[in-house]
Design a protein around this motif. Structure first.
Motif, PDB file in Angstrom:
ATOM      1  N   MET A  74     -13.290 -31.385  26.694  1.00  0.00           N
ATOM      2  CA  MET A  74     -12.094 -30.387  27.249  1.00  0.00           C
ATOM      3  C   MET A  74     -13.290 -28.271  27.165  1.00  0.00           C
ATOM      4  O   MET A  74     -12.262 -27.821  27.367  1.00  0.00           O
ATOM      5  CB  MET A  74     -11.537 -30.222  25.561  1.00  0.00           C
ATOM      6  N   SER A 123      -9.680 -37.493  25.765  1.00  0.00           N
ATOM      7  CA  SER A 123     -10.268 -36.029  25.677  1.00  0.00           C
ATOM      8  C   SER A 123     -11.573 -36.274  24.644  1.00  0.00           C
ATOM      9  O   SER A 123     -11.499 -36.775  23.731  1.00  0.00           O
ATOM     10  CB  SER A 123      -9.964 -35.368  26.023  1.00  0.00           C
ATOM     11  N   SER A 124     -12.404 -35.492  24.605  1.00  0.00           N
ATOM     12  CA  SER A 124     -13.572 -35.627  24.115  1.00  0.00           C
ATOM     13  C   SER A 124     -13.677 -33.854  24.003  1.00  0.00           C
ATOM     14  O   SER A 124     -12.987 -33.150  24.345  1.00  0.00           O
ATOM     15  CB  SER A 124     -14.939 -35.644  23.939  1.00  0.00           C
ATOM     16  N   ASN A 133      -6.988 -40.929  22.703  1.00  0.00           N
ATOM     17  CA  ASN A 133      -7.159 -40.077  23.495  1.00  0.00           C
ATOM     18  C   ASN A 133      -8.462 -40.144  23.651  1.00  0.00           C
ATOM     19  O   ASN A 133      -9.249 -39.816  23.497  1.00  0.00           O
ATOM     20  CB  ASN A 133      -6.979 -38.715  22.261  1.00  0.00           C
TER      21      ASN A 133
HETATM   22  C1  NAG Z   1      -7.685 -35.463  22.075  1.00  0.00           C
HETATM   23  O1  NAG Z   1      -9.172 -34.883  21.640  1.00  0.00           O
HETATM   24  C2  NAG Z   1      -8.948 -33.890  22.275  1.00  0.00           C
HETATM   25  C3  NAG Z   1     -10.540 -32.982  22.013  1.00  0.00           C
HETATM   26  O2  NAG Z   1     -10.941 -33.574  20.496  1.00  0.00           O
HETATM   27  C4  NAG Z   1      -8.435 -31.895  21.219  1.00  0.00           C
HETATM   28  O3  NAG Z   1      -8.965 -30.861  21.794  1.00  0.00           O
HETATM   29  C5  NAG Z   1      -6.840 -32.434  22.004  1.00  0.00           C
HETATM   30  O4  NAG Z   1      -6.051 -31.712  21.439  1.00  0.00           O
HETATM   31  C6  NAG Z   1      -6.688 -33.869  21.852  1.00  0.00           C
HETATM   32  N1  NAG Z   1      -5.189 -34.264  22.428  1.00  0.00           N
HETATM   33  C7  NAG Z   1      -4.016 -35.034  21.987  1.00  0.00           C
HETATM   34  C8  NAG Z   1      -2.499 -35.102  22.527  1.00  0.00           C
HETATM   35  O5  NAG Z   1      -4.151 -34.752  20.679  1.00  0.00           O
END
Ligand code: NAG
Length: 357
Positions: free
Chosen positions: A159, A154-155, A152
């Motif tokens: 977000m 994203s951080s 993943n």
């Molecule tokens: C990926 O990480 C972000 C931030 O920690 C989180 O908000 C998001 O739900 C995650 N996405 C998945 C698909 O796990």
């Protein structure tokens, strides 16, 4: 008489030999190699590349070490995972590596779920006959070649940034001449009369007019790095997670050889940073290296490449550094103050140079 001539000839020869030895020795002392140059004060990245090249690693491997360090540290949040969300909140990776000896290039673009951009780029270069792999297929390739993933990217920071942007009616954005249905799209071309409501378009924020405005002064956007190794071979590399709130699928200058970086062993190298959507139309690093090939000093070559863009896009924000085979380096910029970092054998540690527009 003959003896005298002989002895003076001998003396002259000896003097020349001594002079040669002395100057030769001096040249060796001030040898410009190895050398590492990077966009921005990414000091840790330059140190990592320096350690690698100083330990005898090749220029290519040192570039990968340096850019990897930036990806791991998430330099300025705009390199590696965890930064620059697109309109869907996703972070993707663009990276490139180029070997100035063979002119081989490996690159990945819009790569999802894999955080090691520059390592994926090196795998493309070393294990395929291609130059550029993109999107989900680039991720599959990288993982199949042993890089960790799927991850993943994203951080919590990325977000949070994205949620705030959504709350702000998706402003700023990279659209132009469109009408959104609702604050954040879907967007429609204005030409499609009847597809949108005039009154609505007056009250809803629409596409941004100038894209450069979001390449913020604090958004240092990209690491581009050049390394000349102890053999005198040059390599360059670039890694970025692209423009914040980009339209999904957007690829900028990062993975484009000649735009974000370029190297030719016979001449030198160049690295770029800034508004990639505009810069990639001008191949500024190709321009820098070719200008140096024709005899321009690095400083003039860098200035010339930037001014070619500025003449057509006076509002663009960007910068390049140039380094020639003698280790002479320079930078040029437009629209912001640029900094680049250097480490060479004359320095005890990384030195940061500031360039004014
Ligand atoms: C990926 O990480 C972000 C931030 O920690 C989180 O908000 C998001 O739900 C995650 N996405 C998945 C698909 O796990």
């Amino acid at each position: 008489m003959a003896t005298k001539t002989l002895s003076s000839t001998c003396f002259l020869t000896l003097t020349f030999l001594l002079l040669f030895l002395v100057t030769g020795h001096q040249a060796l002392n001030s040898a410009p190699y190895p050398v590492v140059v990077s966009t921005w004060p990414f000091v840790e990245a330059v140190r990592a590349a320096w350690r690698a090249v100083d330990n005898g690693l090749s220029a290519v491997d040192a570039v990968v070490e340096g850019c990897s360090a930036c990806e791991e540290l998430r330099c300025d949040g705009t390199v590696g995972p965890g930064g620059s969300p697109d309109e869907n909140g996703e972070t993707t990776i663009d990276a490139l590596v180029m070997d100035g000896v063979t002119m081989e290039v490996g690159a990945v673009a819009a790569m999802r779920y894999v955080k090691d951009g520059i390592k994926a780029a090196r795998l493309v270069m070393q294990h395929t006959e291609h130059t550029l792999l993109v999107g989900e297929q680039a991720s599959v390739f990288a993982i199949s070649m042993g890089l960790p993933g799927p991850t993943n990217l994203s951080s919590s920071e990325s977000m949070e940034k994205w949620i705030k942007w959504k709350e702000n009616h998706c402003q700023p954005n990279f659209w132009k001449d469109v009408v959104p249905k609702g604050g954040c799209g879907p967007y429609h071309a204005k030409d499609f009369v009847g597809l949108y409501d005039e009154t609505c378009s007056n009250t809803t924020p629409v596409g941004n007019i100038r894209s450069s405005s979001h390449i913020g002064l604090h958004n240092h956007d990209t690491i581009s790095m050049a390394v000349i190794d102890t053999m005198g071979h040059i390599a360059v590399g670039t890694s970025t997670n692209g423009a914040t709130f980009k339209i999904p699928g957007r690829v900028g200058d990062g993975p484009i050889a000649g735009s974000s970086s370029y190297a030719d062993d016979e001449v030198g190298g160049c690295g770029a940073t800034g508004d990639g959507d505009i810069m990639m139309r001008f191949l500024p690093c190709y321009q820098v290296v070719e200008s140096m090939r024709l005899g321009m000093e690095p400083k003039l070559a860098a200035k010339d490449a930037i001014s070619r863009i500025a003449r057509k896009f006076p509002d663009f924000v960007g910068a390049v550094f140039a380094i020639n085979k003698n280790g002479v380096h320079a930078g040029a910029c437009h629209g912001w103050t640029f900094q680049y970092s250097v480490r060479n054998p004359d320095m005890d540690d990384v030195k940061v140079y500031t360039v004014l527009p």
